[in-house]
Design a protein around this motif. Structure first.
Motif, short mmCIF file in Angstrom:
data_model
loop_
_atom_site.label_atom_id
_atom_site.label_comp_id
_atom_site.label_asym_id
_atom_site.label_seq_id
_atom_site.Cartn_x
_atom_site.Cartn_y
_atom_site.Cartn_z
N SER A 330 0.82 -1.19 0.00
CA SER A 330 0.00 0.00 0.00
C SER A 330 0.87 1.26 0.00
O SER A 330 1.90 1.31 0.68
N ASP A 331 0.47 2.25 -0.77
CA ASP A 331 1.14 3.55 -0.73
C ASP A 331 0.16 4.63 -0.28
O ASP A 331 0.32 5.81 -0.56
N TYR A 332 -0.87 4.20 0.45
CA TYR A 332 -1.95 5.10 0.85
C TYR A 332 -1.45 6.27 1.70
O TYR A 332 -0.58 6.11 2.56
N SER A 333 -2.05 7.44 1.49
CA SER A 333 -1.73 8.65 2.25
C SER A 333 -3.02 9.28 2.77
O SER A 333 -3.90 9.66 1.99
N TRP A 334 -3.13 9.41 4.09
CA TRP A 334 -4.28 10.07 4.69
C TRP A 334 -4.35 11.54 4.30
O TRP A 334 -5.43 12.07 4.01
N GLU A 335 -3.23 12.20 4.25
CA GLU A 335 -3.23 13.61 3.90
C GLU A 335 -3.72 13.83 2.47
O GLU A 335 -4.42 14.81 2.19
N LYS A 336 -3.37 12.91 1.59
CA LYS A 336 -3.87 13.03 0.22
C LYS A 336 -5.38 12.81 0.18
O LYS A 336 -6.10 13.47 -0.59
N SER A 337 -5.88 11.89 1.01
CA SER A 337 -7.32 11.68 1.08
C SER A 337 -8.03 12.92 1.59
O SER A 337 -9.13 13.27 1.11
N ARG A 338 -7.43 13.59 2.53
CA ARG A 338 -8.03 14.82 3.05
C ARG A 338 -8.15 15.87 1.94
O ARG A 338 -9.20 16.53 1.80
N GLU A 339 -7.10 15.99 1.15
CA GLU A 339 -7.14 16.95 0.04
C GLU A 339 -8.19 16.56 -1.00
O GLU A 339 -8.93 17.41 -1.50
N GLU A 340 -8.22 15.26 -1.31
CA GLU A 340 -9.17 14.80 -2.33
C GLU A 340 -10.60 14.95 -1.86
O GLU A 340 -11.49 15.32 -2.63
N ALA A 341 -10.86 14.65 -0.58
CA ALA A 341 -12.21 14.77 -0.05
C ALA A 341 -12.69 16.22 -0.11
O ALA A 341 -13.85 16.50 -0.44
#
Length: 765
Positions: A330-341
């Motif tokens: 996995s290369d998942y990023s919570w901060e990227k999810s925050r931006e995308e959301a």
């Protein structure tokens, strides 16, 4: 099927310590499963008399009997019966009730046997409770999750005690030569109502075993007004053992020749071993072996280390150096999810469900309120980290597992290691904290995969860091809320743009565990126009059930937004909240899982009354309210808080009002509610799991803090005793807490908390 009631015999030919042999011999003396029989639906069957004379009952839930096929010596279909519990009354006066479900601290090892003892009509101090073995055929479902142990077993266990009592009455009536209607029971005795003569259950046990089994529908079960055990304060049956350090938990297990194992996995989920310094590790003091296990279904790839002691295993883990292949990780990023959301919620998203017409409500609104909420991933942080002991010998695997879901272990282990399922035995242990984490059995599979390579017992132990890094996390989420008010301050429309997650390797339509949402979660049934929009982002991080799944986060969002709407309307929060339930009714008539608005209204009013709602507060203090219905329980909470100039929050008092039908054990019920409040305060204060490059960023309690004793507020609990069937308590008191505290912070400061934990908004607890 095992020939031992509470546990299984050790494999023949294996030398065991004297105390283990003695324990096994005692269990043989109480063995009665050879006479096991099967019953039709909601009926019970006597199994046998003890060698010394006695009454033994097994009870099963299934379909009606059909002639021509046999299970346990009784004509029946062999695929439709599952036992749910056992009761034994010895002619020596010993009464044994088996507790069938996993004990995770929720108190069911005490409360479920209390149901049987109540209907049996015996003093609680005459009962011995034994933890049953794991056996789906004999005990039915054995799991701990969803606060379902009580509602699933309530009627069944009442009937179990009622059947035994009826058979004892029949035995006494035969002895006296009178009609059974002339007999009653009183605390372990059958009483001849005409003469006043008494016979003890011990005297009647042997004869009772010869009586015919009454049909459950003919039983005269107790009314609640006659209860002597249920509804009282009963200490946990394990309390003394716990405080004196008895070996009840997984970490306590000791077997002859045990070796200790750790299993090291890639920090980024899904990574595999490229190379490791295994030769160096094998040379370390106490290390017996180190080897790589490849990834398989139910088993992650990693490096196993076996040592002669826990300390040596943990030291070897520190010395291990692994080069990981992260190609599939996995290369998942919570901060990227925050931006995308944030980006996604700026425009329309797919509509998951809709009631009425929100667009029209928006157009005609006198006032619109819009807010954005987010909450992070969370770890379970069980005080007892994951562990399991496994012993493979003679082609058989025996497992000692602190699992919330023990019945699924045998099939999965059998498939993983190519062992016949009948050769796998799972022993049930008390669990040092579950909260949903131990519904997943990954640590069990690891222990078994390691034990399968050796011939001695293997005790797998996770460190706190491993536990934090390889959890099945509570999933984070994002909500952009919009509400419409008319000129009279009525709530006319609600839109929620919800961003959650879906498994990366799935079809993109199914939310991850705990990441879904339906219109029923809003619980504001009087709003005429509701639109739920949903976007699911791909996720390659394991998620799982976390205390009050879904509700644990949604309640905070929705109940905070209710307060926002009340403030915008210039109305009292409690009055405004009550208005959202409309008239008193079932949303689905008679369905326990559907909201009953009358029960919701009553607990909110009770919380307001006991929590001094409407009374003035000092400057810098505030009072917040929240409600939620989850896992069949109705809870409203009022939190009084004080916020100083540094934004440090002191929770001065939490008042809880609950309706779970009838409270079976006041001691256990109070413990569960207090634990929910403390757990909720921990979560909202400063807990989060940040995930970057597919790996958890927190590692231990220094950066994932638990609430300190000094911060625990006084907790007042008030119960509505209603005539509804009792429901569970492990989860439903948790969801309202965060909303109550955050609404209290707003009342004290005028500042709204819209991001969890509150430390992200500059507050501390």
């Amino acid at each position: 099927m095992s020939t031992n009631f509470f546990n299984v015999d050790p494999v023949a030919g294996v030398d065991l310590p004297a105390h283990i042999v003695e324990r096994q011999m005692k269990r043989r003396e109480s063995d009665f499963s050879d006479a096991m029989a099967v019953m039709p639906r909601r009926r019970f069957l006597k199994l046998s008399g003890l060698a010394c004379g006695g009454l033994v009952l097994g009870f099963r839930l299934g379909s009606e009997l059909e002639a021509g096929e046999s299970v346990g010596g009784v004509d029946a279909k062999d695929d439709v019966f599952a036992p749910n519990g056992f009761l034994r009354i010895g002619s020596d006066g010993n009464i044994v009730i088996a507790a069938k479900n996993p004990e995770v601290g929720q108190g069911v090892k005490t409360s479920l046997p209390m149901i049987v003892a109540e209907e049996l009509d015996v003093p609680w101090d005459s009962v011995t409770v034994e933890q049953s073995e794991i056996d789906a055929e004999r005990f039915g479902r054995q799991s701990a999750g969803g606060s379902q142990s009580t509602p699933r077993n309530w009627n069944l266990l009442r009937e179990a005690g009622g059947v035994a009592r009826a058979m004892l009455i029949a035995a006494a009536a035969k002895t006296w030569g009178i009609d059974a209607k002339g007999c009653s029971t009183d605390q372990g005795f059958v009483v001849n109502q005409a003469s006043g003569e008494k016979l003890s259950y011990a005297q009647l046990a042997s004869l009772a075993s010869e009586m015919s089994v009454p049909d459950a529908k003919d039983l005269r079960l107790k009314s609640r007004g006659d209860y002597k055990i249920l509804g009282t304060w009963v200490p946990g049956v394990d309390n003394h053992s716990i405080v004196t350090g008895a070996p009840l938990f997984g970490y306590d297990q000791q077997l002859p020749g045990t070796h200790y194992a750790v299993f090291v996995k890639c920090p980024s989920f899904g990574g595999v071993v490229k190379k490791a310094n295994l030769d160096e590790v094998r040379e370390l003091a106490g290390v017996v072996d180190a080897f790589v296990l490849e990834a398989k279904k139910d088993l992650s790839a990693g490096v196993a280390i076996l040592a002669k002691s826990t300390y040596e295993a943990f030291q070897a883990e520190k010395a291990l150096r692994v080069e990981w292949n992260r190609k599939a990780a996995s290369d998942y990023s919570w901060e990227k999810s925050r931006e995308e959301a944030k980006r996604i919620t700026e425009s329309e998203a797919p509509v998951a469900s809709e009631l009425g017409d929100f667009s029209k409500a928006e157009e005609s609104a006198d006032k619109l309120v819009e807010s954005y909420y987010e909450y992070p991933f969370l770890a379970h942080a069980n005080l007892e980290p994951q562990n399991c002991t496994a012993w493979y010998r003679g082609g058989k695997m025996e497992i000692w597992a602190p699992s919330q879901n023990p019945q699924r272990i045998s099939k999965s282990v059998g498939s993983l290691l190519k062992i016949d399922e009948s050769s796998i035995v799972v022993n049930q242990l008390r669990i040092g904290g579950g909260f949903g984490r131990r519904l997943m059995n990954d640590y069990v599979f690891e222990a078994c995969a390691i034990a399968h390579r050796v011939e001695y017992p293997v005790k797998l132990l996770w460190t706190r860091e491993s536990d934090m890094a390889h959890d099945y996390y509570r999933v984070g989420g994002f909500h952009k809320m919009k509400g419409a008010l008319d000129a009279d301050g009525k709530w006319t429309g609600l839109r929620d743009r919800f961003v959650s997650f879906t498994p990366r390797d799935g079809d993109g339509r199914r939310p991850v565990r705990g990441g879904g949402m339906g219109a029923d979660k809003l619980q504001c049934v009087a709003i005429p126009n509701i639109r739920l929009e949903q976007t699911l982002l791909p996720l390659a991080v394991p998620t799982g059930w976390w205390r009050a799944p879904g509700s644990c986060s949604l309640a905070w969002v929705f109940q905070s937004f209710v307060h926002e709407m009340a403030e915008a309307a210039g109305r009292d929060h409690l009055e405004f909240l009550l208005e959202q339930f409309g008239e008193r009714r079932w949303l689905v008539e008679g369905k326990a899982g559907a909201l009953n608005t009358g029960r919701a209204i009553d607990v909110i009013k009770l919380a307001g009354e006991k929590g001094d709602w409407g009374k003035s507060m000092p400057q810098g203090s505030g009072r917040g309210l929240s409600f939620y219905f989850s896992h069949l329980g109705y809870f409203a909470e009022v939190a009084e808080v004080t916020v100083d100039s540094r934004n440090h929050v002191t929770v001065d008092r939490v008042v809880v009002a609950g309706d779970v039908g009838m409270l079976l054990n006041k001691s256990g019920g109070e413990n569960q509610v207090q634990g929910s409040v403390v757990d909720g305060l921990s979560a909202l204060a400063g807990q989060e799991i940040g995930i970057e490059n597919g790996a958890a960023q927190q590692s231990n309690f220094h950066d994932y803090p638990l609430l300190r004793m000094v911060s625990q507020p006084p907790i007042e609990i008030h119960w509505l005793e209603t005539q509804f069937s009792p429901s569970g308590l492990g989860e439903p008191a948790f969801p309202p807490l965060a909303g109550a505290v955050c609404n209290g912070i707003y009342a004290a400061t005028g500042k709204r908390i819209r991001r969890m934990p509150i430390s992200k908004e500059g507050f501390s607890l």
